[in-house]
Scaffold this motif. Structure first.
Motif, mmCIF file in Angstrom:
data_model
loop_
_atom_site.group_PDB
_atom_site.id
_atom_site.type_symbol
_atom_site.label_atom_id
_atom_site.label_comp_id
_atom_site.label_asym_id
_atom_site.label_seq_id
_atom_site.Cartn_x
_atom_site.Cartn_y
_atom_site.Cartn_z
ATOM 1 N N UNK A 120 1.119 -1.712 -0.169
ATOM 2 C CA UNK A 120 -0.426 -0.001 0.018
ATOM 3 C C UNK A 120 0.663 1.055 -0.028
ATOM 4 N N UNK A 121 2.123 1.256 0.153
ATOM 5 C CA UNK A 121 2.506 1.770 1.096
ATOM 6 C C UNK A 121 3.124 3.021 -0.770
ATOM 7 N N UNK A 122 3.090 1.478 -1.467
ATOM 8 C CA UNK A 122 3.902 2.229 -2.947
ATOM 9 C C UNK A 122 3.083 2.197 -3.711
ATOM 10 N N UNK A 123 1.681 2.157 -3.670
ATOM 11 C CA UNK A 123 0.937 2.327 -4.079
ATOM 12 C C UNK A 123 0.666 0.491 -5.292
ATOM 13 N N UNK A 124 0.498 0.082 -4.758
ATOM 14 C CA UNK A 124 0.754 -1.476 -5.026
ATOM 15 C C UNK A 124 -0.753 -1.755 -5.089
ATOM 16 N N UNK A 125 -1.533 -2.549 -5.243
ATOM 17 C CA UNK A 125 -3.568 -2.915 -5.113
ATOM 18 C C UNK A 125 -2.933 -4.013 -4.519
ATOM 19 N N UNK A 126 -3.598 -4.381 -3.338
ATOM 20 C CA UNK A 126 -4.011 -5.828 -2.524
ATOM 21 C C UNK A 126 -5.485 -6.277 -2.822
ATOM 22 N N UNK A 127 -5.342 -7.196 -3.481
ATOM 23 C CA UNK A 127 -6.145 -8.314 -3.370
ATOM 24 C C UNK A 127 -7.146 -8.592 -2.222
ATOM 25 N N UNK A 128 -8.234 -8.241 -1.949
ATOM 26 C CA UNK A 128 -8.387 -8.047 -0.251
ATOM 27 C C UNK A 128 -8.593 -10.178 0.050
ATOM 28 N N UNK A 129 -7.703 -10.021 1.355
ATOM 29 C CA UNK A 129 -7.552 -11.159 1.897
ATOM 30 C C UNK A 129 -8.650 -11.735 3.144
ATOM 31 N N UNK A 130 -8.593 -13.470 3.232
ATOM 32 C CA UNK A 130 -9.505 -14.242 3.923
ATOM 33 C C UNK A 130 -8.773 -15.162 4.089
ATOM 34 N N UNK A 131 -9.264 -16.315 5.123
ATOM 35 C CA UNK A 131 -8.210 -17.324 5.789
ATOM 36 C C UNK A 131 -8.811 -18.416 4.654
ATOM 37 N N UNK A 132 -8.143 -19.426 4.312
ATOM 38 C CA UNK A 132 -8.356 -20.382 3.540
ATOM 39 C C UNK A 132 -7.385 -22.083 3.890
ATOM 40 N N UNK A 180 -3.396 -17.474 3.504
ATOM 41 C CA UNK A 180 -4.107 -16.231 3.421
ATOM 42 C C UNK A 180 -5.068 -16.388 2.065
ATOM 43 N N UNK A 181 -5.570 -16.838 1.686
ATOM 44 C CA UNK A 181 -6.624 -16.697 -0.071
ATOM 45 C C UNK A 181 -6.042 -14.707 -0.168
ATOM 46 N N UNK A 182 -5.717 -14.495 -1.333
ATOM 47 C CA UNK A 182 -5.970 -12.775 -2.039
ATOM 48 C C UNK A 182 -3.963 -12.888 -1.485
ATOM 49 N N UNK A 183 -3.963 -11.060 -1.704
ATOM 50 C CA UNK A 183 -2.369 -10.755 -1.404
ATOM 51 C C UNK A 183 -2.078 -9.717 -2.204
#
Length: 395
Positions: free
Chosen positions: A181-193, A341-344
């Motif tokens: 996030x600090x460097x403007x890179x999107x993170x796909x919403x995370x959830x337990x997997x 973790x799913x996403x990332x």
């Protein structure tokens, strides 16, 4: 304040981070690996009951979930499961296939940790434990990183290998996501997997006698299904088939469970009615599934008495309750017990060959921090080896 310079700073001494350090070190890079934990490779140590399910013979892109399922293809082809097996063999670590292509150490997962730390030392990489990164700033073409010990590190390449949020008691954090996030890179919403699923109190009350009962089952969500063990728990359902489907399941969805795969339960009950109609319904059903489960299903379906007293319609209903049980979990046990973790970090932001951020030269994300999540069975470790190896060739 102590200030140091390295070519590569890797944050996270897990599977991906150590693999990256080995490869970067072999290329003559000055490498520092830091981790806030007291020991390296803690997830390796606890994996597979202490024997580490370190890869899977069948690993391929189809075994991974991501917004871009094709992203993992390059890394998985460049460093394969057979490459890691060869590394194990060179170090004389005995292993075996348990089931479904899953490979485990014959002895202890600690052997793999010793393998990796030994290879790091040989490659000249420096490992510093009980040390975190508290701040990162862009400095020219590189990075200035502030460490928790009060020192700073200047580095040309920064590799985030801190994993996801699963198993927080082992120190898991969202550090990589914050860095992205600090460097403007999107993170796909995370959830337990790869996590057990839970039921609402009313259903738990109905099923409380089944805690500890296990069956082989086929568990489906839409067109996705897994045929592995299922375990009833005091919170809901667990076991390999449930952990697998949990990566696909979403709140509000139902899953369908066949608790007697390959058995035509309706036909079996009709045959039993002809041969011995005096036996109780749950007794006949108990010849197909565990007795406690048979009793529970018969009670839940309101079927009592002898088989001879039951119509085909009733027996068909029992067959469907066994072979096509549709159940709606209300949640999961969360990151506390989730294996991954799913996403990332969004793969669209990364180069698929090097795992480098396209818009921030010198910044890399590898392993579980990336939006690439494997099935249960050694796939996530293989992604760690593959992604770490690829970044190590470039950073």
């Amino acid at each position: 304040m102590k200030s140091e310079e390295f070519d590569v700073l890797i944050v996270g001494a897990g599977a991906a981070g150590m693999m990256c350090a080995i490869e970067a070190g072999k290329r003559g890079r000055r490498v520092l690996v830091v981790d806030h934990a007291a020991a390296p490779g803690e997830k390796i140590r606890i994996s597979g009951g202490g024997r580490c399910n370190f890869t899977n013979l069948g690993t391929g892109p189809a075994n991974f979930l991501s917004e871009n399922p094709r992203f993992a293809t390059s890394a998985l082809r460049r460093y394969t499961q057979h490459d890691f097996i060869a590394l194990m063999n060179r170090h004389g670590i005995a292993w075996h296939e348990k089931t479904l292509g899953q490979l485990f150490c014959d002895d202890s997962a600690r052997q793999i940790i010793r393998l990796l730390t030994g290879e790091m030392r040989q490659a000249g990489a420096v490992l510093r434990l009980n040390t975190g990164v508290e701040g990162v700033a862009r400095e020219g073409d590189g990075f200035l990183c502030r460490l928790s010990d009060g020192g700073t590190v200047r580095t040309a390449a920064l590799v985030a290998a801190t994993g996801g949020k699963s198993i927080p008691k082992m120190g898991a954090t969202g550090w990589a996501y914050d860095l992205a996030a600090q460097f403007g890179v999107r993170v796909v919403p995370t959830r337990p997997a790869l996590v057990p699923l839970t039921f609402e109190p009313g259903l738990l009350e109905q099923l409380k006698t089944l805690a500890g009962v296990s069956v082989n089952a086929v568990v489906a969500h839409g067109r996705t299904c897994f045929a592995e063990g299922l375990l009833f728990t005091h919170r809901g359902l667990s076991g390999p088939s449930i952990l697998q489907i949990s990566s696909y399941w979403r709140e509000g969805d139902a899953v369908t469970v066949d608790m007697a795969p390959g058995v035509a339960v309706f036909d079996a009950l009709k045959t039993a009615r002809t041969e011995n109609g005096r036996q109780a319904v749950h007794t006949a059903l108990g010849r197909v599934i565990p007795a406690r489960l048979a009793e529970s299903i018969a009670m839940r379906e309101g079927v009592a008495g002898n088989l001879a007293d039951q119509s085909d319609k009733v027996l068909k209903r029992l067959g469907e309750a066994v072979g096509a049980w549709s159940v709606k979990p209300v949640g999961s046990e969360g990151y506390r017990t989730a294996e991954v973790t799913l996403g990332g970090v969004d793969t669209a932001a990364l180069d698929q060959r090097t795992l480098a951020v396209k818009t921030v030269p010198g910044l890399y994300f590898i392993g579980e921090a990336v939006d690439v999540t494997g099935w249960l069975g050694g796939y996530n470790f293989q992604w760690a080896w593959s992604s770490g190896w690829c970044a190590g060739q470039a950073c």
